[in-house]
Design a protein around this motif. Sequence first.
Motif, PDB file in Angstrom:
ATOM      1  N   TRP A   1     -12.906  -5.972   9.077  1.00  0.00           N
ATOM      2  CA  TRP A   1     -13.089  -4.512   9.111  1.00  0.00           C
ATOM      3  C   TRP A   1     -13.809  -4.076  10.390  1.00  0.00           C
ATOM      4  O   TRP A   1     -14.890  -4.590  10.708  1.00  0.00           O
TER       5      TRP A   1
ATOM      6  N   CYS B   1      -7.286  -9.426   7.225  1.00  0.00           N
ATOM      7  CA  CYS B   1      -6.716  -8.135   7.603  1.00  0.00           C
ATOM      8  C   CYS B   1      -7.449  -7.510   8.788  1.00  0.00           C
ATOM      9  O   CYS B   1      -8.672  -7.379   8.787  1.00  0.00           O
TER      10      CYS B   1
ATOM     11  N   CYS C   1      -8.282  -7.847   2.461  1.00  0.00           N
ATOM     12  CA  CYS C   1      -7.981  -6.477   2.881  1.00  0.00           C
ATOM     13  C   CYS C   1      -8.728  -5.459   2.013  1.00  0.00           C
ATOM     14  O   CYS C   1      -8.588  -5.439   0.789  1.00  0.00           O
ATOM     15  N   ARG C   2      -9.501  -4.595   2.665  1.00  0.00           N
ATOM     16  CA  ARG C   2     -10.281  -3.565   1.935  1.00  0.00           C
ATOM     17  C   ARG C   2      -9.335  -2.531   1.310  1.00  0.00           C
ATOM     18  O   ARG C   2      -9.610  -1.975   0.253  1.00  0.00           O
ATOM     19  N   CYS C   3      -8.248  -2.245   2.004  1.00  0.00           N
ATOM     20  CA  CYS C   3      -7.322  -1.230   1.487  1.00  0.00           C
ATOM     21  C   CYS C   3      -6.600  -1.763   0.250  1.00  0.00           C
ATOM     22  O   CYS C   3      -6.347  -1.018  -0.701  1.00  0.00           O
TER      23      CYS C   3
ATOM     24  N   CYS D   1      -8.248   0.858  10.195  1.00  0.00           N
ATOM     25  CA  CYS D   1      -6.883   0.337  10.073  1.00  0.00           C
ATOM     26  C   CYS D   1      -5.972   1.494   9.661  1.00  0.00           C
ATOM     27  O   CYS D   1      -6.456   2.535   9.213  1.00  0.00           O
TER      28      CYS D   1
ATOM     29  N   VAL E   1      -4.185   2.021   7.150  1.00  0.00           N
ATOM     30  CA  VAL E   1      -4.025   2.317   5.722  1.00  0.00           C
ATOM     31  C   VAL E   1      -5.307   2.865   5.088  1.00  0.00           C
ATOM     32  O   VAL E   1      -5.292   3.408   3.993  1.00  0.00           O
ATOM     33  N   ALA E   2      -6.422   2.764   5.804  1.00  0.00           N
ATOM     34  CA  ALA E   2      -7.720   3.097   5.198  1.00  0.00           C
ATOM     35  C   ALA E   2      -7.824   4.552   4.739  1.00  0.00           C
ATOM     36  O   ALA E   2      -8.703   4.898   3.940  1.00  0.00           O
TER      37      ALA E   2
ATOM     38  N   TYR F   1       0.873  -1.177   0.000  1.00  0.00           N
ATOM     39  CA  TYR F   1       0.000   0.000   0.000  1.00  0.00           C
ATOM     40  C   TYR F   1       0.906   1.222   0.000  1.00  0.00           C
ATOM     41  O   TYR F   1       2.102   1.122   0.246  1.00  0.00           O
TER      42      TYR F   1
HETATM   43 FE1  FES Z   1      -6.276  -4.178   5.288  1.00  0.00          FE
HETATM   44 FE2  FES Z   1      -6.827  -1.582   5.725  1.00  0.00          FE
HETATM   45  S1  FES Z   1      -4.865  -2.494   5.588  1.00  0.00           S
HETATM   46  S2  FES Z   1      -8.225  -3.283   5.698  1.00  0.00           S
END
Ligand code: FES
Length: 373
Positions: A241, A237, A312-314, A257, A259-260, A185
């Motif tokens: 969420w 991850c 992972c959503r990000c 998280c 990174v979101a 990311y």
């Molecule tokens: Fe995986 Fe944000 S780093 S959900």
Amino acid sequence: MTGIPQPFGLLAEVTHQCPLHCVYCSNPVELFERSDELTTDDWLRAIRQAAELGVLQVHFSGGEPLVRGDLETLVAECRGLGLYTNLITSGLGLTERRAESLVSAGLNSAQLSIQGDTAESTNLVAASKRFDKKEAAARIIRDAGLPLNMNVVLHRVNLDRLDAIIDVCVSWGAERLELANTQYYGWALRNRELLLPSKTQLDEAVAVYERRKAELAERMELLWILPDYYEPYPKPCMGGWAQTALTVAPDGRVYPCPVAEEITTMEFASVRDHDLKWIWAESPAFQAFRGTDWMPDPCRSCSRKELDFGGCRCQAFALTGDAGRTDPVCIHSSDHHLVQDALDRANGGDGADPDTDREQLVYRRPTVSARRS
Ligand code: FES
Ligand code: SF4
């Protein structure tokens, strides 16, 4: 909060300022300036609200959290509330005096990062030659009576030095070493062509890890964070969420998280405007991917959906532009070719070579978005 899980961890990203410029940094590509940061009172309020919400541990991170002169005040507030505190630091800026005042305030542990086993390798990855400062920081942490936890992010540039990196951590007296394979990311995704290791390189590193883990069993705990691109299924991850932890960014916005913040299609609320309890339990962003009802196919009908929560959503957002898609790491994802293509390049003869293509590395630098300023 019926049916809503209780978070146990708060990642307090108190600043984005940092003396390092790591090519794998997971901070957002657009960083905040000091003038955007929450005040001491804002942080004290957020910490109290986190404790009311059930949080048990507070990890002070950044950037480099030592940049904040009020860190002791925040740590002391945590101690008063019975919260466990951990400092995640590059070690640059840590003096004996600072360590003593943090311990007096109640700091429970520290995690020191290194980027390699020499000043030269540190400079290549972080654009800083201050390896000596890291060694000094390790000693300061130990002398202050804190357990020394260490972390190194692994990638194509340093994986072949794993034995030597572990030696450094042993000689500095680490009790625990987290070997974190790069997650792609932020800055790491920008540098993916140069950071993604080959399968051969990775297999050799796994052998080193297993040998050293057995060898050091009585002395140091070794942890291996999986390189998810090489796995058939995504990582679960954050345990799903908005299930176990929350991150408060330097400007007060709250994320499920660290990174979101990169998910630019979602609106995240701020502790400047809302109580953490409402943000955690009711804000649309935290509800968006909680549980399994949001899942598209193939996750919706997959037997692993309670195991990895669709990944992972990000990562889904970073690779497809849609945070609601299946993580492309998954072999069942229709976007899996996005990961497979990168792996093919990393394992093909035409892959980037960090030894000859170093000038292509993009170092983390303080860019500030127009949106924020
Ligand atoms: Fe995986 Fe944000 S780093 S959900
Ligand atoms: Fe996980 Fe979805 Fe892949 Fe199944 S289809 S393994 S739930 S990411």
